[in-house]
Design an enzyme around this catalytic site. Structure first.
Site, PDB file in Angstrom:
ATOM      1  N   GLU A 163     -14.039 -29.489  -2.647  1.00 47.54           N
ATOM      2  CA  GLU A 163     -13.711 -28.210  -2.909  1.00 47.54           C
ATOM      3  C   GLU A 163     -13.489 -27.729  -4.609  1.00 47.54           C
ATOM      4  OE1 GLU A 163     -10.592 -27.575  -0.292  1.00 47.54           O
ATOM      5  OE2 GLU A 163     -11.813 -28.158   1.573  1.00 47.54           O
ATOM      6  N   GLU A 268     -17.839 -30.747   8.326  1.00 47.88           N
ATOM      7  CA  GLU A 268     -16.721 -30.361   9.029  1.00 47.88           C
ATOM      8  C   GLU A 268     -16.688 -29.237   9.909  1.00 47.88           C
ATOM      9  OE1 GLU A 268     -13.280 -30.107   6.149  1.00 47.88           O
ATOM     10  OE2 GLU A 268     -14.142 -31.631   4.866  1.00 47.88           O
TER      11      GLU A 268
HETATM   12  O1  G3I Z   1       1.895 -36.773   7.566  1.00 48.20           O
HETATM   13  C1  G3I Z   1       2.889 -35.689   7.788  1.00 48.20           C
HETATM   14  C2  G3I Z   1       4.064 -36.162   8.675  1.00 48.20           C
HETATM   15  O2  G3I Z   1       4.742 -37.164   7.981  1.00 48.20           O
HETATM   16  C3  G3I Z   1       5.104 -34.863   9.112  1.00 48.20           C
HETATM   17  O3  G3I Z   1       5.946 -35.058   9.844  1.00 48.20           O
HETATM   18  C4  G3I Z   1       4.108 -33.711   9.315  1.00 48.20           C
HETATM   19  C5  G3I Z   1       4.837 -32.466   9.488  1.00 48.20           C
HETATM   20  O4  G3I Z   1       4.151 -31.449   9.380  1.00 48.20           O
HETATM   21  O5  G3I Z   1       3.195 -33.468   8.280  1.00 48.20           O
HETATM   22  C6  G3I Z   1       2.196 -34.424   8.347  1.00 48.20           C
HETATM   23  O6  G3I Z   1       1.152 -34.073   7.359  1.00 48.20           O
HETATM   24  C7  G3I Z   1       0.122 -33.360   8.008  1.00 48.20           C
HETATM   25  C8  G3I Z   1      -1.175 -34.041   7.706  1.00 48.20           C
HETATM   26  O7  G3I Z   1      -2.265 -33.024   8.116  1.00 48.20           O
HETATM   27  C9  G3I Z   1      -1.177 -35.050   8.656  1.00 48.20           C
HETATM   28  O8  G3I Z   1      -1.077 -34.786   9.999  1.00 48.20           O
HETATM   29  C10 G3I Z   1       0.341 -31.922   7.038  1.00 48.20           C
HETATM   30  O9  G3I Z   1       1.527 -31.458   7.325  1.00 48.20           O
HETATM   31  C11 G3I Z   1      -0.963 -31.264   7.523  1.00 48.20           C
HETATM   32  O10 G3I Z   1      -0.851 -29.984   6.390  1.00 48.20           O
HETATM   33  C12 G3I Z   1      -2.051 -32.030   7.147  1.00 48.20           C
HETATM   34  O11 G3I Z   1      -3.368 -31.049   7.626  1.00 48.20           O
HETATM   35  C13 G3I Z   1      -4.583 -31.562   7.193  1.00 48.20           C
HETATM   36  C14 G3I Z   1      -5.127 -30.738   6.092  1.00 48.20           C
HETATM   37  O12 G3I Z   1      -6.551 -31.020   6.035  1.00 48.20           O
HETATM   38  C15 G3I Z   1      -4.437 -30.804   4.849  1.00 48.20           C
HETATM   39  O13 G3I Z   1      -4.737 -29.705   3.978  1.00 48.20           O
HETATM   40  C16 G3I Z   1      -5.372 -31.286   8.540  1.00 48.20           C
HETATM   41  O14 G3I Z   1      -4.839 -32.473   9.458  1.00 48.20           O
HETATM   42  C17 G3I Z   1      -6.721 -31.721   8.228  1.00 48.20           C
HETATM   43  O15 G3I Z   1      -7.598 -31.347   9.293  1.00 48.20           O
HETATM   44  C18 G3I Z   1      -7.399 -30.668   6.954  1.00 48.20           C
HETATM   45  O16 G3I Z   1      -8.740 -31.011   6.949  1.00 48.20           O
HETATM   46  C19 G3I Z   1      -9.249 -30.378   5.512  1.00 48.20           C
HETATM   47  C20 G3I Z   1     -10.074 -31.219   4.875  1.00 48.20           C
HETATM   48  O17 G3I Z   1      -9.512 -32.424   4.454  1.00 48.20           O
HETATM   49  C21 G3I Z   1     -10.959 -30.663   3.708  1.00 48.20           C
HETATM   50  N1  G3I Z   1     -11.683 -29.291   4.495  1.00 48.20           N
HETATM   51  C22 G3I Z   1     -10.831 -28.279   5.040  1.00 48.20           C
HETATM   52  C23 G3I Z   1     -10.189 -29.234   6.249  1.00 48.20           C
HETATM   53  C24 G3I Z   1      -9.335 -28.159   6.936  1.00 48.20           C
HETATM   54  O18 G3I Z   1      -7.960 -27.825   6.287  1.00 48.20           O
END
Ligand code: G3I
Length: 379
Positions: A163, A268
């Site tokens: 990105e 994705e």
């Molecule tokens: O690991 C922490 C955990 O310790 C905590 O308790 C919890 C509370 O919210 O959060 C956890 O982290 C989360 C993480 O995923 C792991 O589950 C984050 O809040 C959450 O924001 C994060 O979201 C991920 C996101 O990328 C981050 O930007 C999504 O799962 C994931 O599907 C998403 O994937 C992205 C690709 O990497 C890039 N392209 C877009 C795609 C969708 O956004």
């Protein structure tokens, strides 16, 4: 749906929910996505610890049966692997790899250079001031070297940069760019080429159906080739809606990437079926019933007309992908089932989306069946 005193309430002019109509009639235990598309491209899926750990064995079995490549949804991101300087934690990534290898799957590493999920220290010096170009490049090289040493050739594709462009094709302002400078993409890919000689190096981005952004990525690849910087593939994320992008725009972008002389990965894929909520990012739906009804209308089930729209959309998308199979390495879905999708929590938390091919009980949907059927239309 609610019934009013005068009869069934057909709110928003939708057909009623008919869960059975949304399910596949083909037997998903006998037919798999990976097998069906084996002569065309690999079919992958992003998974998290619930799948490759012990928490959801049914999902683990489903992934093993339906897909032949996997991406870790978060476990290869900088924040997951090196939260503290020099302290590498491969526990989750190794558990993911063990699952992938046990099922004989190709592994996609996601992602090294991104502006999200990178700890703040990466961009700072010891006095918490911004790092210099040399410091940041040295940190990146140390990180890549640790990954290369640990993973060896067990990761076949790496999203080296994720990105980096705005929708108009200009370079996104990120700490990577600000600190390293205008040539940062060259520098990053050169380092990746040095440390991952056997892996395919990928540039990955979303909305690549928008002409400005699409052309910027094609120009990036051409520039790399002229300057002797290795890049092997473009990953086009494909976070789609029911109507957007058009099939024509998708087709044009896949053709443009193939024309750039690199492999193409749909990296994705999902299809958001809910009303757009970008303007409501961060809203707490539990505090506003009216907004909740507007933005989260299918909490019980998906009305059959919307399910049919989604199924048609999935079939149409795979028909386009199949036409590009000569250059398309793989199509990866961003999640196993509707319940696993990040789109239940973005841009607004706690919605009920239906963005994937298996429902919350892991049953194959009509959308899955249309994907299977699309393969025979393009033989
Ligand atoms: O690991 C922490 C955990 O310790 C905590 O308790 C919890 C509370 O919210 O959060 C956890 O982290 C989360 C993480 O995923 C792991 O589950 C984050 O809040 C959450 O924001 C994060 O979201 C991920 C996101 O990328 C981050 O930007 C999504 O799962 C994931 O599907 C998403 O994937 C992205 C690709 O990497 C890039 N392209 C877009 C795609 C969708 O956004």
């Amino acid at each position: 749906m609610a019934e009013s005193a005068s009869g069934p309430a057909e709110t928003a002019a939708h057909a009623r929910c008919d869960t059975a109509a949304g399910l596949a009639t083909l037997d998903a235990t006998k037919v798999s996505l990976a097998q069906t598309y084996a002569q065309k491209f690999k079919v992958g899926v992003a998974i998290n610890g619930r799948v490759y750990g012990d928490e959801d064995p049914a999902a683990a079995a489903l992934v093993g049966a339906q897909f032949n490549r996997v991406t870790a949804e978060n476990e290869f991101k900088w924040q997951s692997l090196e939260r503290q300087p020099g302290v590498l934690d491969f526990t989750q990534a190794d558990a993911f790899l063990a699952y992938a290898e046990q099922h004989g799957m190709e592994v996609h590493g996601h992602t090294i250079v991104w502006h999200h999920q990178v700890p703040g220290w990466v961009f700072q010096n010891d006095a918490a001031a911004p790092a210099t170009r040399q410091q940041l490049l040295a940190r990146l090289e140390q990180h890549m070297s640790a990954l290369a040493k640990h993973f060896g050739s067990r990761v076949q594709y790496w999203d080296v940069v994720n990105e980096a462009f705005n929708d108009d094709g200009s370079l996104r302002d990120t700490p990577w760019r600000t600190i390293i400078g205008a040539d940062y993409l060259d520098q990053v890919f050169l380092l990746a080429g040095k440390h991952f000689p056997d892996a395919k190096l990928v540039y990955n981005d979303f909305s690549l159906e928008k002409p400005g952004k699409r052309d910027a990525v094609v120009n990036l690849v051409q520039g790399f080739k002229e300057r002797g910087v290795r890049i092997d593939a473009i990953g086009t994320q494909a976070h789609f809606q029911l109507q957007s992008p058009t099939l024509e725009a998708l087709d044009a972008s896949l053709s443009a990437f193939a024309g750039a002389g690199v492999e193409v990965l749909v990296s994705e894929l999902d299809v958001d079926v809910l009303p757009p909520a970008y303007k409501n990012q961060g809203a707490d739906l539990s505090l506003d019933a009216e907004l909740s009804a507007q933005l989260n209308p299918y909490t019980d089930c998906l009305p059959s007309d919307v399910a049919e729209q989604a199924a048609r959309r999935w079939g149409d998308l795979f028909e386009v992908f199949a036409r590009h199979s000569e250059h398309l390495h793989s199509v990866t879905l961003w999640g196993v089932s509707d319940g696993y999708s990040w789109l239940n929590n973005w841009p607004v938390k706690g919605r009920t989306n239906y963005a994937l091919l298996f429902d919350r009980q892991l049953r194959a949907k009509q959308s899955w069946q249309r994907v299977i059927e699309a393969a025979s239309r393009t033989r």
